[in-house]
Structure formats: C-alpha cells, structure tokens
Scaffold this motif. Structure first.
Motif, short mmCIF file in Angstrom:
data_model
loop_
_atom_site.label_atom_id
_atom_site.label_comp_id
_atom_site.label_asym_id
_atom_site.label_seq_id
_atom_site.Cartn_x
_atom_site.Cartn_y
_atom_site.Cartn_z
N VAL A 158 19.32 0.30 -110.12
CA VAL A 158 20.61 0.99 -110.12
C VAL A 158 20.64 1.99 -111.28
CG1 VAL A 158 23.11 0.72 -110.25
CG2 VAL A 158 21.73 -1.06 -109.17
N PRO A 159 20.86 3.27 -111.00
CA PRO A 159 20.92 4.26 -112.09
C PRO A 159 22.24 4.17 -112.85
CG PRO A 159 21.37 5.33 -110.00
CD PRO A 159 21.09 3.88 -109.68
N GLU A 160 22.30 4.85 -113.98
CA GLU A 160 23.55 4.88 -114.75
C GLU A 160 24.64 5.58 -113.96
OE1 GLU A 160 24.23 3.60 -117.80
OE2 GLU A 160 22.29 2.62 -117.52
N THR A 161 24.24 6.66 -113.32
CA THR A 161 25.20 7.48 -112.59
C THR A 161 24.67 7.69 -111.18
OG1 THR A 161 25.57 8.67 -114.65
CG2 THR A 161 26.50 9.64 -112.68
N CYS A 162 25.55 7.51 -110.22
CA CYS A 162 25.17 7.74 -108.83
C CYS A 162 25.03 9.24 -108.59
CB CYS A 162 26.24 7.15 -107.92
SG CYS A 162 25.88 7.32 -106.17
N GLU A 163 24.33 9.61 -107.55
CA GLU A 163 24.20 11.02 -107.22
C GLU A 163 25.55 11.68 -106.95
OE1 GLU A 163 21.31 12.88 -104.38
OE2 GLU A 163 20.33 10.93 -104.69
N CYS A 164 26.51 10.87 -106.52
CA CYS A 164 27.85 11.42 -106.26
C CYS A 164 28.62 11.67 -107.55
CB CYS A 164 28.64 10.48 -105.34
SG CYS A 164 29.18 8.97 -106.15
N GLY A 165 28.09 11.17 -108.65
CA GLY A 165 28.77 11.36 -109.93
C GLY A 165 29.45 10.10 -110.45
N ALA A 166 29.53 9.07 -109.64
CA ALA A 166 30.21 7.84 -110.06
C ALA A 166 29.37 7.12 -111.10
CB ALA A 166 30.45 6.93 -108.87
N LEU A 167 30.04 6.55 -112.10
CA LEU A 167 29.35 5.72 -113.09
C LEU A 167 29.15 4.34 -112.49
CD1 LEU A 167 31.33 6.79 -116.28
CD2 LEU A 167 29.03 7.51 -115.57
N LEU A 168 27.94 3.85 -112.60
CA LEU A 168 27.62 2.59 -111.91
C LEU A 168 27.49 1.41 -112.87
CD1 LEU A 168 25.08 3.95 -109.28
CD2 LEU A 168 27.53 3.52 -109.01
N ALA A 169 28.09 1.54 -114.05
CA ALA A 169 27.95 0.47 -115.04
C ALA A 169 28.35 -0.89 -114.46
CB ALA A 169 28.81 0.79 -116.27
N ASP A 170 29.41 -0.89 -113.67
CA ASP A 170 29.88 -2.16 -113.08
C ASP A 170 28.80 -2.83 -112.24
OD1 ASP A 170 32.24 -1.77 -114.23
OD2 ASP A 170 33.41 -1.48 -112.39
N LEU A 171 27.98 -2.02 -111.61
CA LEU A 171 26.98 -2.58 -110.72
C LEU A 171 25.81 -3.18 -111.49
CD1 LEU A 171 26.83 0.02 -107.81
CD2 LEU A 171 28.36 -1.91 -108.12
N HIS A 172 25.71 -2.82 -112.80
CA HIS A 172 24.65 -3.39 -113.62
C HIS A 172 25.05 -4.78 -114.10
CE1 HIS A 172 22.12 0.12 -113.95
NE2 HIS A 172 23.19 0.85 -114.06
N ALA A 173 26.34 -5.01 -114.16
CA ALA A 173 26.82 -6.28 -114.68
C ALA A 173 26.23 -7.40 -113.86
CB ALA A 173 28.35 -6.34 -114.61
N ASP A 198 20.49 -8.47 -103.03
CA ASP A 198 19.77 -7.48 -103.83
C ASP A 198 20.44 -6.11 -103.79
OD1 ASP A 198 17.88 -9.23 -104.59
OD2 ASP A 198 16.37 -8.61 -103.11
N ALA A 199 21.36 -5.93 -102.88
CA ALA A 199 21.95 -4.61 -102.69
C ALA A 199 23.10 -4.38 -103.66
CB ALA A 199 22.44 -4.46 -101.25
N ARG A 200 23.19 -3.17 -104.17
CA ARG A 200 24.35 -2.73 -104.94
C ARG A 200 24.84 -1.45 -104.28
NH1 ARG A 200 23.52 -7.00 -106.25
NH2 ARG A 200 23.26 -7.94 -108.30
N VAL A 201 26.13 -1.41 -103.98
CA VAL A 201 26.67 -0.29 -103.21
C VAL A 201 27.61 0.52 -104.09
CG1 VAL A 201 28.00 0.35 -101.15
CG2 VAL A 201 26.49 -1.64 -101.09
N CYS A 202 27.38 1.81 -104.17
CA CYS A 202 28.27 2.68 -104.94
C CYS A 202 29.66 2.63 -104.31
CB CYS A 202 27.75 4.12 -104.95
SG CYS A 202 28.95 5.28 -105.64
N PRO A 203 30.68 2.30 -105.08
CA PRO A 203 32.02 2.19 -104.49
C PRO A 203 32.59 3.52 -104.02
CG PRO A 203 32.11 1.88 -106.88
CD PRO A 203 30.65 1.99 -106.52
N ARG A 204 32.05 4.62 -104.51
CA ARG A 204 32.60 5.91 -104.11
C ARG A 204 31.95 6.47 -102.87
NH1 ARG A 204 33.54 9.87 -109.15
NH2 ARG A 204 32.20 11.19 -107.89
#
Ligand SMILES: [Zn+2]
Length: 243
Positions: free
Chosen positions: A223-238, A207-213
């Motif tokens: 999972v939001p569109e954009t992580c708080e760090c600014g990274a785009l998380l589209a890949d994690l939605h796939a 169930d976990a998705r980890v921001c790569p940045r």
C-alpha cells in the motif's frame, strides 16, 4: 504485531457502500407517452371506422376523404409514443462503486477506471473502462438525467478530481440529497484483482486494501502512502483490528 481476529471479517469497520439509481426523465414522464399513444390509438380507430365502417354495416358512414389521413396521423402518434417510450436513455447509477449504466445488465466503471469526465453538448460524458477492462462511455444529459449528471460531477470532484474536466459554469443543477433511489452495494470484489502498486494478484480477501475514494485495490504489503487518486492511505497501513 496485531493479533489476528477471527469472526470480525477484515477487522476494520465495514463502510457501507451505496449508490443512487436515476431513471431518465423520459421514463418518469410515462403519462405523456400514454396520452400521446392513447390519442393516436383513438385517431386510428376513428380513421378506420370512417374508412371501413361503411363496408361493415349498412348505414355506416360513407368513407371520409380525410379518413386515410386520420388513420395515418393516428399511426404516427402511436409510433411517436413508442419511440418516446423506448428510445429514452438507460437508468444510471452513481456511488461508491463508480458510475454504472443499466443496459442489458449493469455495466460499471469504478472511479479509478474513469479516464475523463467532460461537459459536452449539455451532457456529462464519462469515459473509461468497465470491470472487464473494456472501453465504456456513459452519458448523462442535462435534459434526461440532470441529477445523475450533477451527482457524477460532485462525486468525481471529491474522488478523482484530476480527471474532471467540467467548467464551473456548466449549467448543472445542484445535486439534491433526495434525488434517485438509494441502493446498498455489496463489498467490492477483490479476489483475483491485481494490486495497483505491485501487480500482485490478490488471492486472499484479507490481503486486500481498498482505497476508500477511488476503490483501487492494493495488496496489504504494497500500500503506497498516497493513492493515485490523491487520497492518503495511512489508514490502510494501520494493522487490522488492534483494539
Ligand atoms: Zn484512490
């Protein structure tokens, strides 16, 4: 809906996590410590012999007036060597998992837990929280940890640029690709963490998705569109593993 895959873990490519380990220069310069300590020990021996030799054997040297001072100087040098050898700063680590300090075990500050990175007194000062949420400050001085300092700033600028407060004219060396020792890291521990968006506890690893940045952990349903760090998380939605 993607079919469930078995045996391939999370289904997505497992990124290799790594970190670099940097020893403080004081430890690397151990030969200096030995030289100073050795000279001190010799002096102590000489001082002791000239002071007490006459008592041990006939014809031994008369106590020199200077002997106590030689002894004292030797003791100071030995003390200095011990001080140099042990007061050095601890080894530091920088990599996917954030910044870590080796002081009685490894204390780690994930990138998303870094609150501020400053440049003060020729030192990179990283403040934030450790894995248990306790405040932690990690220092990398130009003098003893130049490459750790350089790598912290380089990685932080890529991963969590908003918290980096280091002037461009800071006298940091360029991060060298060969600096430090590279260590492999295990996959991040996610079970039991709270989703950074919903607060939901991750009870089940898939169930976990980890921001790569910044390695913030999200529940796959939030999972939001954009992580708080600014990274785009589209890949994690796939959806996982649709081949
Ligand atoms: Zn992030």
């Amino acid at each position: 809906m993607a079919k469930k895959t078995k045996g391939t873990g999370k289904g997505d490519k497992t990124r290799a996590r790594r970190e670099r380990r940097f020893e403080p220069l004081a430890l690397q310069a151990a030969s200096v410590v030995y030289a100073v300590g050795g000279a001190g020990a010799l002096l102590m021996g000489a001082g002791a012999w000239s002071q007490f030799g006459g008592l041990l054997r006939e014809g031994g040297p008369e106590p020199l007036k200077l002997a106590p001072y030689i002894l004292a100087a030797g003791a100071l040098l030995v003390g200095g060597a011990i001080w140099i050898g042990t007061s050095g700063e601890p080894p530091l680590r920088v990599g996917n998992a954030g910044v870590a300090v080796e002081r009685g075990g490894v204390r780690r500050m994930a990138w998303h837990a870094v609150e501020r990175i400053e440049w003060r007194d020729e030192t990179v000062r990283v403040s934030g929280k450790d894995e248990l949420g306790a405040p932690l400050v990690i220092l990398a001085s130009l003098k003893s940890q130049p490459q750790a300092a350089a790598w912290i700033v380089r990685e932080a600028r890529e991963r969590v640029p908003a918290v980096v407060d280091v002037p461009d004219d800071a006298t940091l060396p360029a991060p060298s690709a060969g600096a430090g020792t590279t260590l492999a890291l295990e996959a991040p521990q996610v079970v039991g963490k709270h989703c950074a968006a919903s607060g939901k506890v991750i009870a089940y690893e898939p169930d976990a998705r980890v921001c790569p940045r910044c390695e913030r952990v999200y529940h796959r349903s939030s999972v939001p569109e954009t992580c708080e760090c600014g990274a785009l998380l589209a890949d994690l939605h796939a959806p996982a593993a649709a081949t």
